[in-house]
Enzyme design. Structure first.
Site, short mmCIF file in Angstrom:
data_model
loop_
_atom_site.label_atom_id
_atom_site.label_comp_id
_atom_site.label_asym_id
_atom_site.label_seq_id
_atom_site.Cartn_x
_atom_site.Cartn_y
_atom_site.Cartn_z
N LYS A 22 7.87 34.55 25.43
CA LYS A 22 7.28 35.69 24.71
C LYS A 22 7.47 35.55 23.21
CE LYS A 22 9.80 39.67 24.53
NZ LYS A 22 10.07 40.18 23.18
N ASN A 23 8.71 35.28 22.80
CA ASN A 23 9.02 35.31 21.37
C ASN A 23 8.50 34.09 20.61
OD1 ASN A 23 10.13 37.77 21.79
ND2 ASN A 23 12.27 37.09 21.68
N ARG A 92 7.08 45.93 17.80
CA ARG A 92 7.48 45.62 16.42
C ARG A 92 6.95 44.26 15.97
NH1 ARG A 92 11.53 48.18 14.30
NH2 ARG A 92 11.98 46.36 13.04
N CYS A 116 13.86 51.57 16.57
CA CYS A 116 13.69 51.04 17.93
C CYS A 116 14.81 51.61 18.78
CB CYS A 116 13.63 49.53 17.92
SG CYS A 116 15.10 48.68 18.41
N ARG A 121 16.51 48.69 12.87
CA ARG A 121 15.77 47.41 12.78
C ARG A 121 14.79 47.39 11.60
NH1 ARG A 121 13.51 45.18 18.29
NH2 ARG A 121 13.68 43.19 17.25
N ASP A 313 19.79 38.46 22.97
CA ASP A 313 18.86 38.81 24.07
C ASP A 313 19.44 38.51 25.45
OD1 ASP A 313 17.04 39.70 22.22
OD2 ASP A 313 15.80 37.89 22.27
N ARG A 405 7.25 44.01 29.51
CA ARG A 405 7.08 43.47 28.15
C ARG A 405 7.57 42.04 28.05
NH1 ARG A 405 8.90 47.35 23.43
NH2 ARG A 405 8.04 45.51 22.43
N1 EPU Z 1 17.04 42.44 9.77
C1 EPU Z 1 17.09 43.13 8.59
N2 EPU Z 1 15.94 43.19 7.84
C2 EPU Z 1 14.78 42.59 8.23
C3 EPU Z 1 14.75 41.89 9.43
C4 EPU Z 1 15.90 41.82 10.19
O1 EPU Z 1 18.11 43.67 8.20
O2 EPU Z 1 13.80 42.70 7.49
C5 EPU Z 1 18.26 42.33 10.60
C6 EPU Z 1 18.11 42.98 11.95
O3 EPU Z 1 18.34 44.37 11.91
C7 EPU Z 1 19.14 42.22 12.76
C8 EPU Z 1 19.07 40.82 12.17
O4 EPU Z 1 18.47 40.97 10.90
O5 EPU Z 1 20.41 42.74 12.55
C9 EPU Z 1 18.29 39.82 12.98
O6 EPU Z 1 17.00 40.34 13.29
P1 EPU Z 1 15.74 39.40 13.40
O7 EPU Z 1 14.83 39.66 12.27
O8 EPU Z 1 16.20 38.02 13.62
O9 EPU Z 1 15.05 39.95 14.74
P2 EPU Z 1 13.51 40.06 15.06
O10 EPU Z 1 12.75 38.95 14.47
O11 EPU Z 1 13.05 41.46 14.79
C10 EPU Z 1 13.63 38.61 17.22
C11 EPU Z 1 13.28 38.77 18.66
C12 EPU Z 1 14.25 39.71 19.33
C13 EPU Z 1 15.66 39.17 19.16
C14 EPU Z 1 15.98 38.93 17.67
C15 EPU Z 1 17.31 38.28 17.43
C16 EPU Z 1 10.90 38.46 18.65
C17 EPU Z 1 9.54 39.02 18.82
N3 EPU Z 1 11.93 39.29 18.75
O12 EPU Z 1 13.53 39.91 16.64
O13 EPU Z 1 13.91 39.71 20.72
O14 EPU Z 1 16.59 40.06 19.68
O15 EPU Z 1 14.95 38.09 17.10
O16 EPU Z 1 17.36 37.04 18.05
O17 EPU Z 1 11.05 37.25 18.44
C18 EPU Z 1 13.69 40.59 22.88
O18 EPU Z 1 12.99 39.62 23.18
O19 EPU Z 1 14.14 41.39 23.74
C19 EPU Z 1 14.01 40.84 21.48
C20 EPU Z 1 14.39 42.01 21.03
#
Ligand code: EPU
Length: 426
Positions: A22-23, A92, A116, A121, A313, A405
């Protein structure tokens, strides 16, 4: 709305094939916006989230044919730059269209995702990195409005220019967005502390196939030299390492013997290490991994970290396993401090879990008992399913749209492994 009804207590055994990730699929789909024409993405998992991304791309004007797991995306017809609230609020990851839209059209209007189920987030790093490339960002009526207008007279392209950007914390999504914008920016960008999750590595590799210049792929320092145009391309989505590890936990928690096929074992090293530490025997054979339970699992301490560390995850699923382990496990989530909605639901099944701040202390119990449970997010729901497989009696996991999802054909795959599971209307 459907629920999943599980009769627990039967060891899982047999073999199941892993779906595309998915990701990885979501950013690859967004990246097609960068190059007008027909892209082909294979092994796209049929999930609610990939369906949502289809709707986002269609709202932007793309034409999509999705036959089994092959998706053809024609982005030559895209004209809108608006990702609407109705779609972004359900997923998101829709924010992944921000970078590509800005790079291709010099403008994007993307709804802010909002909070979320497990906390705020934020997307501040996505926005800061676009600003570093020269975009102007405003928030207007709940929308991110990003502009970097192309030269006077041009209908496409942007005024984005190369930059140096150091992520203060590692972010998968913001790294993806920055990459997708920088590949079409003028000049060189250097990105430090970039995310190195396999899904981001695959995105970078796909961009290179499209014609981008990116050095340092797979490392935390990326150097991107912008090009004028990119071409449509073809890519196969990498296997889903979280889905794969979830089925392995299914083997461990039911004291069973499970093989997952068509996976990428190297991507699962941290999960495999944790499962071994808890007593499972792991055998890797090419693209297959077999887990043989060594009896009741042993407790272990786990702390989530960015890749190649233990994935956040998988935290909930390992907590389900710790709930029946021999001894006390301490599970810390360093990525998302509030991601523990599964803990009180597992407690309803008899688990002994105490959460203080971002640390859960789990006193393993010899047995769990089935119960009606529900969770507010995908991985928490997966943890409840796993607990239900191990528990005595019947567990009903409601709100399974969360599972839809991220887990393709979950009930059917579990049934293949011998689980007594039925999906029914709530
Ligand atoms: N963060 C910030 N500011 C930002 C972006 C992120 O402070 O602008 C913080 C977040 O709050 C968190 C950390 O940075 O504490 C890491 O977040 P990241 O941006 O890496 O997460 P994401 O890209 O929103 C993806 C996966 C998530 C997974 C996280 C961490 C996708 C679509 N989603 O989210 O997957 O938990 O990376 O590995 O790739 C899931 O599949 O269930 C899922 C939630």
């Amino acid at each position: 709305m459907d629920c999943l009804v599980l009769q627990g207590g039967r060891p899982l055994s047999g073999s199941v094939e892993v779906s595309g990730a998915k990701n990885a699929a979501l950013p690859l789909m967004a990246a097609t916006l960068l190059a007008p024409g027909e892209h082909v993405i294979t092994r796209v998992p049929r999930l609610a989230d990939t369906q949502t991304m289809v709707r986002v791309l269609e709202a932007l004007g793309a034409k999509i044919h999705w036959d089994a797991t092959t998706m053809r995306i024609d982005t030559s017809t895209c004209s809108s730059v608006e990702a609407p609230y109705d779609l972004v609020k359900t997923m998101r990851a829709s924010v992944y269209v921000l970078g590509p839209l800005l790079a291709r059209f010099g403008r994007a209007r993307v709804s802010l995702p909002g909070g979320c189920a497990w906390g705020p987030r934020p997307v501040d790093l996505h926005l800061k990195s676009m600003e570093a490339l020269g975009a102007t960002i405003e928030i207007d009526e709940g929308y991110i409005v990003a502009t970097a207008p192309p030269a006077v007279g041009a209908t496409q392209g942007s005024s984005l220019r190369g930059t140096r950007f150091t992520f203060p914390i590692s972010s998968v999504g913001a790294t993806g967005n920055l990459l997708m914008a920088a590949v079409l920016a003028r000049g060189i960008s250097v990105v430090e502390n970039a995310a190195i999750e396999p899904e981001i590595t695959q995105l970078a590799e796909y961009l290179v196939v499209m014609g981008a210049n990116i050095e340092g792929i797979g490392t935390t320092r990326l150097e991107i030299e912008g090009v004028d145009t990119l071409s449509p391309a073809r890519v196969e989505v990498i296997p889903d390492r979280i889905e794969a590890a979830t089925y392995l936990v299914g083997g461990a928690i039911t004291l069973g013997d499970v093989t997952i096929t068509r996976c990428q074992p190297g991507h699962l090293a941290a999960s495999l290490g944790a499962l071994e530490a808890m007593g499972s025997k792991i055998t890797i054979n090419g693209l297959a991994i077999t887990l043989q339970s060594g009896g009741r699992p042993r407790a272990a301490d786990i702390a989530t970290a960015v890749y190649p560390g233990f994935a956040t995850d998988m935290q909930a699923q390992m907590m389900a396993l710790a709930a029946i382990a021999d001894g006390v496990s301490v599970i810390t989530d360093t990525i998302y401090h509030d991601r523990f909605s599964h803990a009180p639901e597992l407690a309803r099944m008899g688990a002994d879990i105490r959460v203080v701040d971002n640390v859960a202390t789990v006193h393993g119990r010899t047995r769990l008992k089935g119960a009606p449970v529900m969770a507010t997010d995908l991985r928490a729901s997966a943890a409840l399913v796993l607990a239900g497989l191990a528990a005595e009696g019947e567990t009903v996991v409601s709100r399974i749209y969360h599972l839809d999802r991220g887990y393709e054909n979950l009930a059917a795959k579990l049934a293949t492994l011998g689980a007594r599971v039925e999906r029914r209307p709530e």
